[in-house]
Design an enzyme around this catalytic site. Structure first.
Site, PDB file in Angstrom:
ATOM      1  N   PHE A   1       0.644  -1.210   0.456  1.00  0.00           N
ATOM      2  CA  PHE A   1      -0.346   0.095   0.211  1.00  0.00           C
ATOM      3  C   PHE A   1       0.723   1.114   0.067  1.00  0.00           C
ATOM      4  CE2 PHE A   1      -1.676   4.203   1.897  1.00  0.00           C
ATOM      5  CZ  PHE A   1      -2.911   3.806   1.300  1.00  0.00           C
ATOM      6  N   GLU A   2       0.752   2.064  -0.881  1.00  0.00           N
ATOM      7  CA  GLU A   2       1.293   3.209  -0.919  1.00  0.00           C
ATOM      8  C   GLU A   2       0.744   4.422  -1.330  1.00  0.00           C
ATOM      9  OE1 GLU A   2       4.781   2.741  -3.506  1.00  0.00           O
ATOM     10  OE2 GLU A   2       6.155   2.726  -1.717  1.00  0.00           O
ATOM     11  N   ILE A   3       0.289   5.592  -1.141  1.00  0.00           N
ATOM     12  CA  ILE A   3      -0.103   6.905  -1.798  1.00  0.00           C
ATOM     13  C   ILE A   3       1.138   7.170  -1.615  1.00  0.00           C
ATOM     14  CG2 ILE A   3      -2.095   8.719  -1.747  1.00  0.00           C
ATOM     15  CD1 ILE A   3      -3.695   6.564  -0.599  1.00  0.00           C
TER      16      ILE A   3
END
Ligand SMILES: *[C@@H]1O[C@H](CO)[C@@H](O)[C@H](O)[C@H]1NC(C)=O
Length: 418
Positions: free
Chosen positions: A304-306
């Site tokens: 998960f990465e933004i």
């Protein structure tokens, strides 16, 4: 007494039968009425198929006067999907220059379909952001068809260039092969895999410069088989921009030391060679307990990465990646993109530029981030079990992040420490 009861029953049966007939007649005749949407769309919906359906077929010629006089649409003669005629549930306001991005194989289709459905239900159905899919092979027709149907924004499909998914020339193949054999014997997870190494190198150094990704400034990485457990009612990309964030995470943990024995040595060499890239007020305290001498193996989980693509495309980040790539640890060890991104974010960014999303509840096998605090979970309609929350357990590094940033831990964290 007995005959009284049976008369009663017969009565109910008759009434029920009568109601059923009335319902049947009324619903089959309302089905023939064109909705406002049909008229606006020139009748391009499947309602026009009603004339051929067994329910109304052959009878009620009077009805056919109100049926839209249009050619039959191509959709099948099954229950029409009425969702199309509901008002749009789009959040108002400007859109960010942002996309979801997924690295997947054709065989991942049903696992990525699950992820997309969850992202859409909890977030993107209100925002309609695009989605870029990347693969080292061409995507097949099924993959494209299914994902395009699920994503509410535009979809784009890219094939990764060979030089972004292969051994660089300077790698000694014999040495790399011996490493894989040795790691296989020591049963290190993915230790013998070539493609896993290409994947880690690609996610570390190349995904953000794929031609399709050059069209965007922000990305949100999504992997197959993830889950989202809470509504995300605001634009997470806009939150990042408005609050000057460049990188974000939901789960953090300690890396398997066997996969990165010399990553910190390479990093220290980079720090010495490029002091100009090290940010003032960075998060070294997240990575090291002795001021940078040794690495404590903490990293943010990168599935998960933004984040901000222009940061990854900056000279500072590229210099770091190229220095690691030259040292060869993607192949002579098994460096993951998670520690690479985390170390880069911790050293090249100011600590305020990294964000922990408590309100994005997330699962990727085998860890869960479920927001701490019952009020948050109820407000956001979360369906995760708070007991599964990994944040405050011994193997998580999230406490360390809170302490480094002087953040107060959410109420109730003490009850989730084991
Ligand atoms: C989006 O960002 C990219 C990368 O910074 C830029 O090249 C592109 O022009 C931007 N598009 C819009 C519509 O602003």
């Amino acid at each position: 007494m007995a005959s009284g009861t049976s008369r009663y029953l017969r009565y109910i049966l008759f009434a029920f039968f009568g109601l059923t007939v009335i319902y049947f007649i009324s619903s089959s005749s309302t089905q023939r009425l064109p909705s406002a949407n049909d008229i606006l769309n020139g009748g391009k919906t499947s309602w026009s198929q009603g004339a051929q359906s067994p329910v109304s077929g052959g009878k009620a010629p009077a009805d056919s006067q109100v049926a839209p006089v249009v050619p039959a649409a191509t959709s099948p003669a099954t229950t029409p999907n009425t969702a199309a005629s509901l008002p749009p549930a789009t959040a108002p306001g400007e859109r960010m220059n942002a996309t979801f991005v997924t690295l997947a194989r054709n065989s991942d289709i049903w696992e990525i379909a699950r992820s997309i459905r969850q992202v859409e239900d909890r977030f993107n159905r209100k925002f309609h952001y695009d989605w870029v899919f990347l693969n080292d092979k061409p995507f097949d027709a099924t993959f494209k068809k299914v994902t395009t149907a699920l994503v509410s924004g535009k979809t784009h499909y890219g094939e990764i260039a060979k030089e972004h998914w292969s051994f660089p020339d300077h790698i000694d193949q014999e040495k790399a092969r011996k490493v894989r054999e040795d790691m296989a014997q020591r049963k290190i997870i993915y230790g013998d895999s070539i493609s896993y190494r290409h994947m880690c190198r690609f996610e570390s150094g190349f995904f953000f410069r794929q031609p399709l990704m050059m069209n965007y400034e922000w990305y949100w990485r999504v992997e197959p088989s993830i889950e989202l457990f809470c509504d995300i009612d605001y634009d997470a990309f806009k939150f990042m921009a408005d609050n000057k964030k460049k990188y974000s995470f939901v789960l953090s943990l300690y890396e398997y030391v066997e996969t990165i024995p010399t990553l910190w040595d390479s990093t220290k060499k980079f720090i010495k060679e490029h002091p100009e890239h090290i940010a003032e007020g960075n998060s070294m305290g997240f990575l090291s307990d002795d001021g940078g001498e040794t690495y404590n193996h903490c990293h943010m989980w990168s599935n998960f990465e933004i984040g901000n693509l222009n940061w990854l495309r900056s000279k500072a980040y590229i210099d770091y990646f190229e220095s690691l790539d030259a040292d060869g640890g993607f192949f002579y060890e098994r460096w993951g993109d998670a520690p690479v991104h985390s170390i880069a974010a911790s050293l090249l960014l100011k600590k305020e530029e990294i964000h922990f999303f408590n309100d994005i509840a997330y699962y990727h096998v085998p860890f869960t981030h479920c927001p701490t605090g019952e009020k948050t979970r109820l407000d956001l309609k979360c369906h995760c079990n708070p007991k599964d929350n990994f944040d405050w357990k011994g193997y998580s590094c999230t406490s360390r992040f809170f302490e480094l940033n002087g953040m107060e831990k959410p109420e109730g964290y003490e009850n989730q420490q084991d």
